[in-house]
Scaffold this active site. Sequence first.
Site, PDB file in Angstrom:
ATOM      1  N   ASP A  23      18.667  77.821  19.236  1.00 59.97           N
ATOM      2  CA  ASP A  23      18.436  79.252  19.042  1.00 59.97           C
ATOM      3  C   ASP A  23      18.327  79.535  17.548  1.00 59.97           C
ATOM      4  O   ASP A  23      19.164  79.077  16.765  1.00 59.97           O
ATOM      5  CB  ASP A  23      19.607  80.048  19.632  1.00 59.97           C
ATOM      6  CG  ASP A  23      19.469  81.529  19.383  1.00 59.97           C
ATOM      7  OD1 ASP A  23      18.714  82.180  20.128  1.00 59.97           O
ATOM      8  OD2 ASP A  23      20.116  82.048  18.447  1.00 59.97           O
ATOM      9  N   ASP A 129      12.642  82.772  20.129  1.00 57.77           N
ATOM     10  CA  ASP A 129      13.680  82.206  19.262  1.00 57.77           C
ATOM     11  C   ASP A 129      14.495  81.083  19.900  1.00 57.77           C
ATOM     12  O   ASP A 129      15.454  80.611  19.300  1.00 57.77           O
ATOM     13  CB  ASP A 129      14.608  83.311  18.761  1.00 57.77           C
ATOM     14  CG  ASP A 129      15.454  83.931  19.865  1.00 57.77           C
ATOM     15  OD1 ASP A 129      15.069  83.836  21.043  1.00 57.77           O
ATOM     16  OD2 ASP A 129      16.510  84.511  19.540  1.00 57.77           O
ATOM     17  N   GLU A 130      14.142  80.654  21.109  1.00 57.68           N
ATOM     18  CA  GLU A 130      14.878  79.571  21.771  1.00 57.68           C
ATOM     19  C   GLU A 130      13.942  78.501  22.311  1.00 57.68           C
ATOM     20  O   GLU A 130      12.900  78.810  22.877  1.00 57.68           O
ATOM     21  CB  GLU A 130      15.724  80.109  22.935  1.00 57.68           C
ATOM     22  CG  GLU A 130      17.013  80.720  22.513  1.00 57.68           C
ATOM     23  CD  GLU A 130      17.888  81.099  23.688  1.00 57.68           C
ATOM     24  OE1 GLU A 130      18.852  81.841  23.428  1.00 57.68           O
ATOM     25  OE2 GLU A 130      17.648  80.694  24.833  1.00 57.68           O
TER      26      GLU A 130
END
Length: 185
Positions: A23, A129-130
């Site tokens: 993340d 974002d992951e």
Amino acid sequence: MDWNDNPKFIYEKEPSLDILCIDCKSFYSSVECVERGLNPLTTKLVVMSYPSDNPEERGSGLILASSPAAKKEYGISNVSRARDLPFPYPDDLIIAAPRMSYYMKKNMEINNVYRKYADENNHSVFSVDETFLDVTDSLKLYGCTTADELARIIQIDVCRTTGIYTTVGIGENCWLAKAALDLYM
């Protein structure tokens, strides 16, 4: 074996995977900080929709991302609104309008770093974002004995390449890796 017998599981003989759930910490606000040459962990910055161009006005936006320092200082989250910030805005608070295409460009840049450690079959983008990486077959290639060691190498590479800090959850499957990430965030 009789069908009434309970099978005995020998866990040591079961396949074991090393899955990373990576993340990017406060991604939108981190990208904005890095773009401005500021530290994403210590700068008070929020990415807010509909910010006012006039510092005398509050604006009416939704806070899409907050840096860790802004979250701590103002008690806000990524679902707060402009009205949740102190007003007039403090001098050390930076309010940035969202730039989604730029964030997507940075996402691609970060995922290109991940591709050095896992091929396309072992690389899965979960969100902006992951990302999940299966690094089971990559450990020896990078001289690592544990997924934790390789995770640290990847974190350093991402930070040096892009300025973005990451957190990593590690598990034997995607669910466990995500749960490990969320447990400590």
